[in-house]
Design a protein around this motif. Structure first.
Motif, PDB file in Angstrom:
ATOM      1  N   ASP A 141      76.105  61.677 -35.631  1.00  0.00           N
ATOM      2  CA  ASP A 141      76.385  62.294 -36.954  1.00  0.00           C
ATOM      3  C   ASP A 141      76.442  63.703 -36.601  1.00  0.00           C
ATOM      4  OD1 ASP A 141      77.271  62.629 -39.759  1.00  0.00           O
ATOM      5  OD2 ASP A 141      75.025  62.217 -40.464  1.00  0.00           O
ATOM      6  N   GLY A 142      77.564  64.310 -36.338  1.00  0.00           N
ATOM      7  CA  GLY A 142      77.378  65.762 -35.995  1.00  0.00           C
ATOM      8  C   GLY A 142      76.605  65.769 -34.900  1.00  0.00           C
ATOM      9  N   SER A 143      75.648  66.739 -34.914  1.00  0.00           N
ATOM     10  CA  SER A 143      74.831  66.964 -33.874  1.00  0.00           C
ATOM     11  C   SER A 143      73.438  66.266 -33.665  1.00  0.00           C
ATOM     12  CB  SER A 143      74.373  68.432 -33.595  1.00  0.00           C
ATOM     13  OG  SER A 143      73.651  68.886 -34.736  1.00  0.00           O
ATOM     14  N   ARG A 144      73.571  65.295 -34.889  1.00  0.00           N
ATOM     15  CA  ARG A 144      72.248  64.520 -35.040  1.00  0.00           C
ATOM     16  C   ARG A 144      72.426  63.022 -34.553  1.00  0.00           C
ATOM     17  NH1 ARG A 144      69.589  63.906 -40.137  1.00  0.00           N
ATOM     18  NH2 ARG A 144      71.302  62.621 -40.512  1.00  0.00           N
ATOM     19  N   LEU A 145      71.335  62.378 -34.315  1.00  0.00           N
ATOM     20  CA  LEU A 145      71.434  60.986 -33.961  1.00  0.00           C
ATOM     21  C   LEU A 145      70.723  60.261 -35.424  1.00  0.00           C
ATOM     22  CD1 LEU A 145      71.961  58.906 -31.730  1.00  0.00           C
ATOM     23  CD2 LEU A 145      69.576  59.010 -31.084  1.00  0.00           C
TER      24      LEU A 145
END
Length: 176
Positions: A141-145
Motif C-alpha cells: 500500500d504505497g511504501s507500506r506492507l
C-alpha cells in the motif's frame, strides 16, 4: 481490552509503523516485516485443533524469499506452546501446518487446492491472492506492507480470526 490483547495489538501496529518509516528498507527488511506479520498472525487466530496441539507449525513452500529472517522465530512461543518453523515443505506435509506461507513464485492455486477443506491459514504476497482462494494476502500500500483477509474462507475452514486483526486489515472479504 485486556492488557495482553492491548500489548499484542500495539506490537502488530509497531511492526506496521516500522515498515511505513522504512518503506525503502530493501529485500531483507521486507522479509523481516513479512516474518513479523506471520508471527503476529498466530496471536490473532484460533484453530479448531489448537487445544490438542503441542506446538504451532509455521511452514513455507519452496522459494519463500524470506531468507534468514525466519531465524528470529526460533524458540518463540505462542500461548505457552512452541512455534516450529518448517521450510520448503512438500504438499504431502502441508496438512500438518497451522500457517503456510506461499512464496510469490509458487503455484498458489495448486497449493490452496491441496489444503482445501482443512483449517490451515494460507498466506502469500502474490497479487490477488485472496481473490483466488488464499486466506491472508500481504499487499503493498504505497511504501507500506499491509494485509487483506478472506474472512469467508476462514469461516468456511473453521478458522477464527480475531476482530482485532480484522480491524487492522486493509481489506476484509466477507462476500458470499
Amino acid at each position: 481490552m485486556s492488557k495482553k490483547t492491548s500489548f499484542i495489538v500495539r506490537t502488530l501496529l509497531a511492526v506496521m509503523l516500522v515498515l511505513a518509516i522504512n518503506g525503502q528498507a530493501g529485500a531483507s527488511g521486507e522479509a523481516a516485516v513479512k516474518t513479523a506479520f506471520l508471527y503476529n498472525f498466530f496471536k490473532f487466530i484460533e484453530w479448531p485443533q489448537a487445544a490438542s496441539q503441542v506446538a504451532y507449525n509455521l511452514c513455507t513452500t519452496e522459494n519463500d524469499h524470506l531468507g534468514d529472517s525466519l531465524l528470529v522465530l526460533e524458540n518463540k512461543t505462542i500461548y505457552g506452546k512452541p512455534m516450529l518453523v518448517r521450510r520448503e515443505v512438500g504438499n504431502d506435509e502441508l496438512k500438518n501446518c497451522h500457517i503456510v506461507f506461499i512464496g510469490a513464485s509458487e503455484n498458489a492455486r495448486a497449493i490452496i487446492g491441496v489444503l482445501k477443506g482443512l483449517p490451515i491459514v494460507t498466506v502469500s504476497d502474490q497479487p490477488g491472492f485472496i481473490a483466488y482462494g488464499g486466506m491472508i494476502g500481504l499487499v503493498q500500500d504505497g511504501s507500506r506492507l499491509t494485509f487483506e483477509i478472506n474472512l469467508e474462507l476462514a469461516n468456511a475452514e473453521n478458522v477464527h480470526i480475531s476482530a482485532k486483526l480484522l480491524k487492522l486489515a486493509k481489506n476484509v472479504n466477507t462476500a458470499k
